[in-house]
Design a protein around this motif. Structure first.
Motif, PDB file in Angstrom:
ATOM      1  N   MET A  38       0.425  -1.608  -0.012  1.00 17.36           N
ATOM      2  CA  MET A  38       0.055   0.360  -0.490  1.00 17.36           C
ATOM      3  C   MET A  38       0.840   1.291  -0.276  1.00 17.36           C
ATOM      4  O   MET A  38       0.594   2.038  -0.415  1.00 17.36           O
ATOM      5  CB  MET A  38      -0.846   0.248   0.922  1.00 17.36           C
ATOM      6  N   LEU A  39       2.329   1.270   1.263  1.00 20.15           N
ATOM      7  CA  LEU A  39       3.111   2.328   1.175  1.00 20.15           C
ATOM      8  C   LEU A  39       3.471   2.672  -0.353  1.00 20.15           C
ATOM      9  O   LEU A  39       3.831   4.049  -1.049  1.00 20.15           O
ATOM     10  CB  LEU A  39       4.167   2.225   1.514  1.00 20.15           C
ATOM     11  N   GLU A  40       3.950   1.472  -0.664  1.00 20.71           N
ATOM     12  CA  GLU A  40       5.071   1.930  -2.125  1.00 20.71           C
ATOM     13  C   GLU A  40       4.081   2.139  -3.324  1.00 20.71           C
ATOM     14  O   GLU A  40       3.920   2.894  -4.226  1.00 20.71           O
ATOM     15  CB  GLU A  40       5.338   0.395  -2.322  1.00 20.71           C
ATOM     16  N   GLU A  41       2.236   1.416  -3.671  1.00 24.94           N
ATOM     17  CA  GLU A  41       1.785   2.206  -4.368  1.00 24.94           C
ATOM     18  C   GLU A  41       1.104   3.866  -4.225  1.00 24.94           C
ATOM     19  O   GLU A  41       1.219   3.667  -5.037  1.00 24.94           O
ATOM     20  CB  GLU A  41      -0.245   1.355  -4.495  1.00 24.94           C
ATOM     21  N   THR A  42       1.345   4.294  -2.895  1.00 23.67           N
ATOM     22  CA  THR A  42       1.054   5.477  -2.506  1.00 23.67           C
ATOM     23  C   THR A  42       2.453   6.273  -3.656  1.00 23.67           C
ATOM     24  O   THR A  42       2.125   7.758  -3.717  1.00 23.67           O
ATOM     25  CB  THR A  42       0.816   5.735  -0.803  1.00 23.67           C
ATOM     26  N   ASN A  43       2.832   5.787  -2.570  1.00 26.00           N
ATOM     27  CA  ASN A  43       4.110   6.574  -3.232  1.00 26.00           C
ATOM     28  C   ASN A  43       4.439   7.358  -4.377  1.00 26.00           C
ATOM     29  O   ASN A  43       4.748   7.175  -5.170  1.00 26.00           O
ATOM     30  CB  ASN A  43       5.773   5.537  -3.032  1.00 26.00           C
ATOM     31  N   ARG A  44       4.075   5.724  -5.796  1.00 26.42           N
ATOM     32  CA  ARG A  44       4.243   5.721  -6.474  1.00 26.42           C
ATOM     33  C   ARG A  44       3.062   7.065  -7.483  1.00 26.42           C
ATOM     34  O   ARG A  44       3.109   7.243  -8.470  1.00 26.42           O
ATOM     35  CB  ARG A  44       4.301   4.247  -7.349  1.00 26.42           C
ATOM     36  N   MET A  98      -6.668  16.446  -1.778  1.00 27.18           N
ATOM     37  CA  MET A  98      -7.287  16.131  -0.289  1.00 27.18           C
ATOM     38  C   MET A  98      -6.758  14.619   0.003  1.00 27.18           C
ATOM     39  O   MET A  98      -6.886  14.505   0.780  1.00 27.18           O
ATOM     40  CB  MET A  98      -8.925  16.498  -1.045  1.00 27.18           C
ATOM     41  N   TYR A  99      -6.862  13.525  -0.701  1.00 25.86           N
ATOM     42  CA  TYR A  99      -6.463  12.066  -0.179  1.00 25.86           C
ATOM     43  C   TYR A  99      -5.546  11.824   0.360  1.00 25.86           C
ATOM     44  O   TYR A  99      -5.207  11.176   0.474  1.00 25.86           O
ATOM     45  CB  TYR A  99      -7.167  11.372  -1.064  1.00 25.86           C
ATOM     46  N   TYR A 100      -4.351  11.889  -0.560  1.00 22.08           N
ATOM     47  CA  TYR A 100      -3.490  11.679  -0.679  1.00 22.08           C
ATOM     48  C   TYR A 100      -2.381  12.536  -0.051  1.00 22.08           C
ATOM     49  O   TYR A 100      -1.152  12.275   1.035  1.00 22.08           O
ATOM     50  CB  TYR A 100      -2.163  11.134  -2.193  1.00 22.08           C
ATOM     51  N   VAL A 143      -8.843   9.156 -10.674  1.00 22.68           N
ATOM     52  CA  VAL A 143      -7.400  10.553 -11.200  1.00 22.68           C
ATOM     53  C   VAL A 143      -6.664   8.832 -11.293  1.00 22.68           C
ATOM     54  O   VAL A 143      -5.437   9.760 -11.968  1.00 22.68           O
ATOM     55  CB  VAL A 143      -7.235  10.994 -10.179  1.00 22.68           C
ATOM     56  N   ALA A 144      -6.192   8.129 -10.361  1.00 27.01           N
ATOM     57  CA  ALA A 144      -4.990   7.577 -10.244  1.00 27.01           C
ATOM     58  C   ALA A 144      -4.418   6.673 -11.786  1.00 27.01           C
ATOM     59  O   ALA A 144      -3.949   6.571 -12.075  1.00 27.01           O
ATOM     60  CB  ALA A 144      -5.280   6.122  -9.065  1.00 27.01           C
ATOM     61  N   ASN A 145      -5.985   6.440 -12.492  1.00 29.99           N
ATOM     62  CA  ASN A 145      -6.221   5.707 -13.400  1.00 29.99           C
ATOM     63  C   ASN A 145      -5.962   6.550 -14.229  1.00 29.99           C
ATOM     64  O   ASN A 145      -4.721   5.579 -15.408  1.00 29.99           O
ATOM     65  CB  ASN A 145      -7.335   5.377 -13.528  1.00 29.99           C
ATOM     66  N   VAL A 146      -6.281   7.708 -14.589  1.00 33.99           N
ATOM     67  CA  VAL A 146      -6.133   9.390 -15.838  1.00 33.99           C
ATOM     68  C   VAL A 146      -4.345   9.050 -15.646  1.00 33.99           C
ATOM     69  O   VAL A 146      -3.774   9.031 -16.410  1.00 33.99           O
ATOM     70  CB  VAL A 146      -6.495  10.250 -15.870  1.00 33.99           C
ATOM     71  N   MET A 147      -3.769   9.118 -14.308  1.00 30.96           N
ATOM     72  CA  MET A 147      -2.267   9.152 -14.410  1.00 30.96           C
ATOM     73  C   MET A 147      -1.411   7.762 -14.571  1.00 30.96           C
ATOM     74  O   MET A 147      -0.406   7.849 -15.017  1.00 30.96           O
ATOM     75  CB  MET A 147      -1.370   9.332 -12.822  1.00 30.96           C
ATOM     76  N   GLU A 148      -1.979   7.192 -14.471  1.00 32.17           N
ATOM     77  CA  GLU A 148      -1.505   5.699 -15.080  1.00 32.17           C
ATOM     78  C   GLU A 148      -1.377   5.764 -16.473  1.00 32.17           C
ATOM     79  O   GLU A 148      -0.144   5.138 -17.420  1.00 32.17           O
ATOM     80  CB  GLU A 148      -2.052   4.004 -14.697  1.00 32.17           C
ATOM     81  N   GLN A 149      -2.551   6.006 -16.386  1.00 35.55           N
ATOM     82  CA  GLN A 149      -1.972   6.260 -18.427  1.00 35.55           C
ATOM     83  C   GLN A 149      -1.440   7.128 -19.169  1.00 35.55           C
ATOM     84  O   GLN A 149      -1.056   6.989 -20.213  1.00 35.55           O
ATOM     85  CB  GLN A 149      -3.979   6.241 -19.146  1.00 35.55           C
ATOM     86  N   TYR A 150      -0.745   8.211 -18.209  1.00 35.60           N
ATOM     87  CA  TYR A 150       0.034   8.941 -18.786  1.00 35.60           C
ATOM     88  C   TYR A 150       1.245   8.628 -19.034  1.00 35.60           C
ATOM     89  O   TYR A 150       1.973   8.371 -19.495  1.00 35.60           O
ATOM     90  CB  TYR A 150      -0.253  10.215 -18.617  1.00 35.60           C
ATOM     91  N   GLU A 151       1.388   7.705 -17.867  1.00 34.11           N
ATOM     92  CA  GLU A 151       2.515   7.283 -17.642  1.00 34.11           C
ATOM     93  C   GLU A 151       2.593   5.551 -18.682  1.00 34.11           C
ATOM     94  O   GLU A 151       3.849   5.978 -19.566  1.00 34.11           O
ATOM     95  CB  GLU A 151       2.724   6.789 -16.512  1.00 34.11           C
ATOM     96  N   SER A 152       1.927   4.925 -19.114  1.00 39.84           N
ATOM     97  CA  SER A 152       1.567   4.154 -19.982  1.00 39.84           C
ATOM     98  C   SER A 152       2.197   4.188 -21.315  1.00 39.84           C
ATOM     99  O   SER A 152       3.011   4.045 -22.149  1.00 39.84           O
ATOM    100  CB  SER A 152       0.786   3.463 -20.696  1.00 39.84           C
ATOM    101  N   LYS A 153       1.505   5.667 -21.727  1.00 37.44           N
ATOM    102  CA  LYS A 153       2.017   6.654 -23.032  1.00 37.44           C
ATOM    103  C   LYS A 153       3.188   7.556 -23.201  1.00 37.44           C
ATOM    104  O   LYS A 153       3.729   7.305 -23.714  1.00 37.44           O
ATOM    105  CB  LYS A 153       0.834   7.901 -23.192  1.00 37.44           C
ATOM    106  N   LEU A 154       3.393   7.884 -21.667  1.00 38.43           N
ATOM    107  CA  LEU A 154       5.231   8.937 -21.857  1.00 38.43           C
ATOM    108  C   LEU A 154       6.487   8.305 -21.192  1.00 38.43           C
ATOM    109  O   LEU A 154       7.005   8.965 -21.593  1.00 38.43           O
ATOM    110  CB  LEU A 154       4.293  10.434 -21.433  1.00 38.43           C
ATOM    111  N   GLY A 155       5.818   7.276 -19.956  1.00 39.15           N
ATOM    112  CA  GLY A 155       7.489   6.863 -19.543  1.00 39.15           C
ATOM    113  C   GLY A 155       7.608   7.826 -18.616  1.00 39.15           C
ATOM    114  O   GLY A 155       8.863   7.356 -18.796  1.00 39.15           O
TER     115      GLY A 155
END
Length: 114
Positions: free
Chosen positions: A1-7, A29-31, A58-70
């Motif tokens: 969980m902490l690793e996911e939050t850090n990511r 607000m959440y993180y 929001v987490a999914n959107v950022m993961e999508q950005y990462e998958s495209k931009l790296g």
């Protein structure tokens, strides 16, 4: 969980400016402010479930950005190479050729635009 939050915090550092204002607000607000889903729901006058869905989106959107931009992946590769280079340069009897090879890998990573 902490690793996911850090990511997620790292992803926010890279992609936060690409998010809509409301998305940033829910993430912060959440993180960052460490408010619970219930506290956010009360502040925003929406259901706890709606807050949960916003935060997950929001987490999914950022993961999508990462998958495209790296950007995060490249950052992590650079960090590993820089740490290795620092260790190599601080070691007595170091191999200059290995240090040069590490510098070459760093330069190649910087030039790799995909």
């Amino acid at each position: 969980m902490l690793e996911e939050t850090n990511r997620l915090h790292l992803l926010f550092d890279f992609y936060g400016k690409l998010l809509k204002d409301k998305q940033k607000q829910y993430f912060e607000m959440y993180y960052q402010d460490d408010l619970s889903l219930s506290e956010i729901a009360e502040l925003q006058e929406i259901s706890r479930q709606a807050v949960y869905e916003h935060v997950k989106r929001v987490a999914n959107v950022m993961e999508q950005y990462e998958s495209k931009l790296g950007l995060l992946t490249r950052y992590e590769k650079r960090r590993v190479l820089l740490d290795e280079l620092q260790q190599e340069l601080s070691t007595e009897g170091r191999s200059e050729s290995h240090a040069c090879a590490l510098v070459g890998k760093l330069l190649a990573l910087e030039m790799d635009i995909d």
